[in-house]
Motif scaffolding. Structure first.
Motif, PDB file in Angstrom:
ATOM      1  N   GLU A 229       0.903  -1.263   0.038  1.00  0.00           N
ATOM      2  CA  GLU A 229      -0.112   0.011   0.014  1.00  0.00           C
ATOM      3  C   GLU A 229       0.854   1.154  -0.233  1.00  0.00           C
ATOM      4  O   GLU A 229       1.437   1.494   0.996  1.00  0.00           O
ATOM      5  N   VAL A 233      -3.009   5.225   0.837  1.00  0.00           N
ATOM      6  CA  VAL A 233      -3.973   4.274   0.650  1.00  0.00           C
ATOM      7  C   VAL A 233      -4.592   3.973   2.112  1.00  0.00           C
ATOM      8  O   VAL A 233      -3.860   3.570   2.966  1.00  0.00           O
ATOM      9  N   ARG A 234      -5.935   3.855   2.118  1.00  0.00           N
ATOM     10  CA  ARG A 234      -6.458   3.591   3.385  1.00  0.00           C
ATOM     11  C   ARG A 234      -5.834   4.332   4.747  1.00  0.00           C
ATOM     12  O   ARG A 234      -5.561   3.877   5.631  1.00  0.00           O
ATOM     13  N   ARG A 512      -9.727   0.826  -6.210  1.00  0.00           N
ATOM     14  CA  ARG A 512      -8.775   1.776  -5.620  1.00  0.00           C
ATOM     15  C   ARG A 512      -8.601   1.412  -4.090  1.00  0.00           C
ATOM     16  O   ARG A 512      -7.833   2.334  -3.272  1.00  0.00           O
TER      17      ARG A 512
END
Ligand SMILES: [Zn+2]
Lengths: 605, 69
Positions: A229, A233-234, A512
């Protein structure tokens, strides 16, 4: 995955409890059961199955998507041979991984999921007690994956650089996550290619993979790269691998890419797989060779059986440019072809209308043979499994499981949430979507008050799947409570706005890997309201709504010279805050007074 | 009334006393999971009701133990 069995059993229990409560109070009207569809049921059409020999499948299709839909971080070229007498797979893998980050990466990590079934000491088996849904691991449920060799394209042997890691629990007997230290780091934007030989011993059908007689479901059948990641991301502040073992309560997370897979099976077998065949299967002696291709997917699954009764049907809808629905029936259910196909078409039509285009050229539905439910009710990219064919004349469970798993094509397949850490984003959204299709297309609405009643251990929706104490707690929360939370949002903003929320979320985040916060942001953007309190209580927190009436007292009063009765009702909040709480009061003269206890929604400027 | 509070007292002045009251009888609060305390009745035949409640509690226990897993 679908949770039917847990739901059904506890449903019955709670019906009895509620019935008892109804007798005690003497007031509740019997809840409407909704066991049977009232209207809109698909008629049984006992059309004689046109058991088209799938060898007659038209010429190979060409990839329809010129522009990549995803970042395509991985590229797998694999070849696998099924030894149907020993139920083993011999595989080779040519894997290319592109470093999507900004720093050199020295290690790769692979999920070797079949090692969950290697012994009773694996983390999966210890956590699950060898049971998933109603399916128990049997004596022959052991299976494993062995990596026989790993080489660079230059031929350097990397086997000695391989080790198992257990980041979640330190269980040294768990071999489901493998670390590989590379001889040289992969620079940002650069790529590495590895050549791997592996072997899989399939377990008897259990926990999404395995065999029943000569039917085999190959899910999680190859060494599968973990997700690297990038920062952001997140919500990640530092880039890195997202690493977890295979747990009793957890499904999967992987990156998008290309899968090019050659599958060799006994000559009499028919193979279903993710993606589409690039050529006709070729029979040579005892071996039949299939070749499949899929892009912009994050997993590849296949199933084989000599008994599949195959049908295919082209389908299109305003947001489905052209898909071939491929149905692999068990002979016992060959008369049910039209029910499966209708459920698939209704699902594709609705989901694509609500959320966005179904961009793939195939959708395959595999019906496991009787006894194969361990592999049933499961989703893979462009391939789903239904319930097994035990029942020749099943109820709407047949449709519900197809509707559910096709819903996963959106939330698991394309949006691709992290099911290790935020399973509710997949199962909850899928269950909510499934309910809408079942209500609108089959007149089969879920009984939400009863489903809510069996949530006895409410917990936070965003947490690691294995941090729920039991399988039941996991299911009640990531499926049911999550679905109810989405429904609660829908009740507040209205169905139309909710549809816009979900559509915007899908369109903004497909391919995504969004997080819970990313969904919350979409919700706030679309509704222009602050949902922090709601999320803190029900999503990040473990609350439910729970109001009670504590007391009712009445006393005579005189108002403007007239004798009246003043009744005081005390209402207590035990759980989270709901927007508006209706309180209905029945007077001894038979009249009714309704009061609302209201909370103002804070609005963003 | 403010829903952020933990408790609220509702007062109604009518010709007759409130016999019984129910929170959310039409199930608009979908996240409500303990419906059993949403209802209260003021006057009941105490003897009969108590006995029945005990009997039903037993029944529920038996059913739950038999089915729960
Ligand atoms: Zn599911």
């Amino acid at each position: 995955m679908t949770m039917r069995k847990i739901r059904f059993r506890r449903y019955a229990t709670w019906l009895i409890v509620l019935a008892a409560a109804a007798i005690i109070s003497g007031v509740w009207k019997a809840e409407q059961q909704n066991h049977q569809p009232a209207v809109g049921t698909e008629p049984y059409l006992t059309v004689q199955g046109n058991t088209a020999n799938e060898m007659a499948t038209p010429a190979p299709e060409i990839p329809q998507t010129p522009e990549p839909l995803s970042q395509r971080v991985v590229e797998y070229h694999m070849s696998v041979t099924l030894d149907a007498t020993k139920m083993r797979l011999q595989g080779s893998q040519n894997l290319t991984w592109k470093n999507p980050g900004t720093v050199p990466v020295k290690e790769l990590y692979f999920h070797l999921y079949p090692n969950a079934f290697e012994s009773k000491q694996s983390t999966f088996m210890k956590e699950s007690g060898g049971q998933l849904r109603n399916d128990k691991a049997k004596a022959d449920s052991f299976g494993h994956m062995r990596v026989l060799s790993v080489k660079t394209v230059q031929g350097d042997d990397l086997l000695s650089r391989m080790s198992f890691v257990q980041p979640d629990d330190g269980n040294k007997n768990d071999h489901t996550l493998m670390k590989l230290v590379l001889p040289t780091a992969v620079l940002p934007g650069e790529q590495v290619t590895l050549l791997t030989q592996f072997e899989v011993a399939m377990p008897a059908a259990f926990a999404r993979m395995g065999y029943v007689g000569d039917y085999v479901m190959a899910g999680q059948w190859y060494p599968k790269l973990a997700v690297y990641e990038p920062k952001g991301v997140r919500g990640r502040t530092e880039e890195g691998w997202n690493l977890h073992q295979y747990h009793g309560n957890s499904e999967f997370y992987a990156d998008f890419g290309i899968f090019d897979v050659v599958i060799k099976v006994p000559a009499g077998d028919i193979v279903a797989a993710t993606g589409f065949p690039t050529q006709q299967p070729v029979v040579s002696g005892d071996v039949k060779t299939y070749h499949f291709y899929a892009d912009d997917v994050h997993d590849f699954a296949w199933a084989a059986s000599p008994h599949f009764v195959y049908h295919e049907e082209p389908f299109s809808a305003p947001n489905v440019p052209g898909v071939k629905i491929k149905l692999y029936l068990d002979p016992k259910q060959q008369d049910l072809k039209d029910r499966y196909l209708a459920a698939a078409k209704k699902s594709l039509t609705r989901y694509s209308q609500w959320y966005g285009e179904y961009p793939y050229s195939t959708l395959s539905i595999v019906v496991p043979p009787p006894g194969g439910n361990g592999t049933g009710g499961m989703e893979y990219p462009t391939l789903i499994t239904a319930w097994d064919a035990t029942e020749a004349n099943p109820g709407l469970d047949l449709e519900r499981v197809v509707v559910h798993e096709i819903g996963h094509q959106y939330w698991y397949g394309m949006v691709a949430s992290n099911e290790f850490e935020e399973a509710w984003l997949d199962e909850g959204f899928t269950s909510y979507s499934e309910d809408r299709v079942m209500a609108e297309e089959y007149g089969n609405a879920s009984n939400l008050p009863i489903e809510a009643s069996y949530i006895t251990d409410p917990a936070a929706l965003r947490q690691n799947a294995w941090d729920y104490n039991t399988r039941g707690e996991y299911a009640d929360n990531v499926y049911t409570k999550a679905k109810l939370a989405l429904t609660a949002i829908e009740r507040q903003v209205g169905a139309q706005t909710m549809n816009k929320v979900l559509r915007t979320y899908f369109q903004r985040w497909k391919f995504r890997h969004p997080s819970t916060e990313d969904f919350q942001k979409v919700l706030q953007d679309v509704t222009k309201a602050d949902w922090a309190t709601f999320f803190d209580q029900y999503v990040y927190g473990g609350l439910m709504v729970d109001y009670s009436i504590e007391s009712i007292h009445s006393q005579p009063v005189t108002v403007d010279g007239k004798p009246l009765v003043e009744s005081t009702i005390v209402v207590q909040k035990h759980g989270g805050t709901a927007g508006t709480v209706p309180i209905e009061m029945h007077l001894s003269d038979g009249s009714t007074v309704v009061r609302m206890w209201t909370v103002r929604m804070r609005r963003c400027s | 009334m403010d829903g952020q509070d933990a408790q609220v007292q509702l007062k109604v002045q009518e010709k007759a006393p409130v016999d019984w009251a129910a929170i959310d009888p039409h199930h608009t609060l979908v996240l409500e999971n303990r419906h059993i305390n949403n209802f209260l009745k003021t006057t009941v035949d105490t003897k009969w009701s108590v006995r029945w409640n005990l009997g039903l509690t037993k029944l529920i226990e038996i059913v739950l133990n038999g089915v729960a897993w």
